[in-house]
Design an enzyme around this catalytic site. Structure first.
Site, PDB file in Angstrom:
ATOM      1  CG  ASP A   1     -60.229 -72.339 -47.990  1.00 56.24           C
ATOM      2  OD1 ASP A   1     -60.922 -71.609 -48.712  1.00 56.24           O
ATOM      3  OD2 ASP A   1     -59.469 -73.219 -48.442  1.00 56.24           O
TER       4      ASP A   1
ATOM      5  CD  GLU B   1     -62.860 -68.898 -46.252  1.00 54.33           C
ATOM      6  OE1 GLU B   1     -63.044 -69.489 -47.335  1.00 54.33           O
ATOM      7  OE2 GLU B   1     -61.808 -68.269 -45.991  1.00 54.33           O
TER       8      GLU B   1
END
Length: 241
Positions: free
Chosen positions: A55, A124
């Site tokens: 992230d 991610e």
């Protein structure tokens, strides 16, 4: 990769080749395997921690791309574009373009918003694994910069910033002092996940637009986009008169 089954080794190598990473010497295959393991497979050994790292990685990569593309733009513009670049919807699009789902180990059936979340999370996690392999973005920039740049330019050209529900709401309140309403149902003629739901957007008793999507939200956005673009086209002659 000695600890991984041969078939899994081949699968991970194919994914790296799809990403254009031909030099495998710096890749930590144990992390790549973990990044493609959903919690439904293993509650303890899965991609959740790598997703957390990823992230931050995608935010940094997107920020660097935006700074390169638009060095004179204000920070607020950067933030607005980046928020879309790192959204689940965009990351799921990227994941689909590289066929991440084919390499992901998971149990169950995912569709609509659930599939979007699954793909975005795995994407991610893979960024997290690539970052931790080298402790920098040298395995990320070579293949991720291009789609980020294309998407950023697409977003910048879009006056609605890809949130057509909000844009349509502003227009209907300004022009008609009323909010639009949406009707959403499963599409009985659906042939793929892309048109699983169908939606209509209404202004009182007037049908403004319709659209399809893999989730209720996506279908509403598609309907709102059709309605908003029609509204803009209708107003354009008035503005140019």
């Amino acid at each position: 990769m000695a600890q991984l089954p041969p078939q899994r080794q081949k699968s991970l190598v194919r994914l790296m080749e799809r990403l254009g990473l031909s030099d495998h010497s710096r890749i930590r295959w144990d992390l790549m395997d973990l990044a493609l393991t959903h919690p439904s497979i293993s509650p303890d050994q899965n991609y959740e921690q790598l997703e957390f790292i990823g992230d931050a990685v995608v935010r940094l990569a997107a920020s660097e791309v935006l700074y390169e593309l638009y060095p004179d733009e204000p920070v607020g513009e950067f933030a607005a574009i980046r928020s879309i670049l790192v959204s689940d919807r965009t990351l799921a699009e990227f994941a689909e373009s590289y066929n991440f789902q084919k390499y992901l180990l998971y149990h169950g059936h995912y569709e609509g918003a659930g599939l979007v979340s699954l793909l975005a999370d795995a994407f991610e996690a893979n960024l997290g694994a690539l970052f931790l392999s080298t402790n920098d973005l040298s395995l990320v920039h070579p293949w991720l910069d291009a789609p980020l740049k294309i998407k950023a330019e697409e977003i910048k050209r879009d006056p609605a910033r890809q949130n057509y529900k909000d844009a349509l709401q502003v227009w209907t309140q300004s022009e008609h002092h009323v909010l639009p309403t949406y009707k959403v149902e499963k599409n009985p003629k659906s042939k793929s996940e892309e048109d699983f739901f169908c939606s209509e957007v209404w202004l009182r008793d007037i049908l403004l637009g319709s659209g399809f999507g893999r989730s209720k939200k996506a279908a509403q956005q598609a309907a709102a986009r059709q309605a908003y673009e029609k509204a803009v086209q209708t107003e354009s002659p008035k503005k140019n008169a």
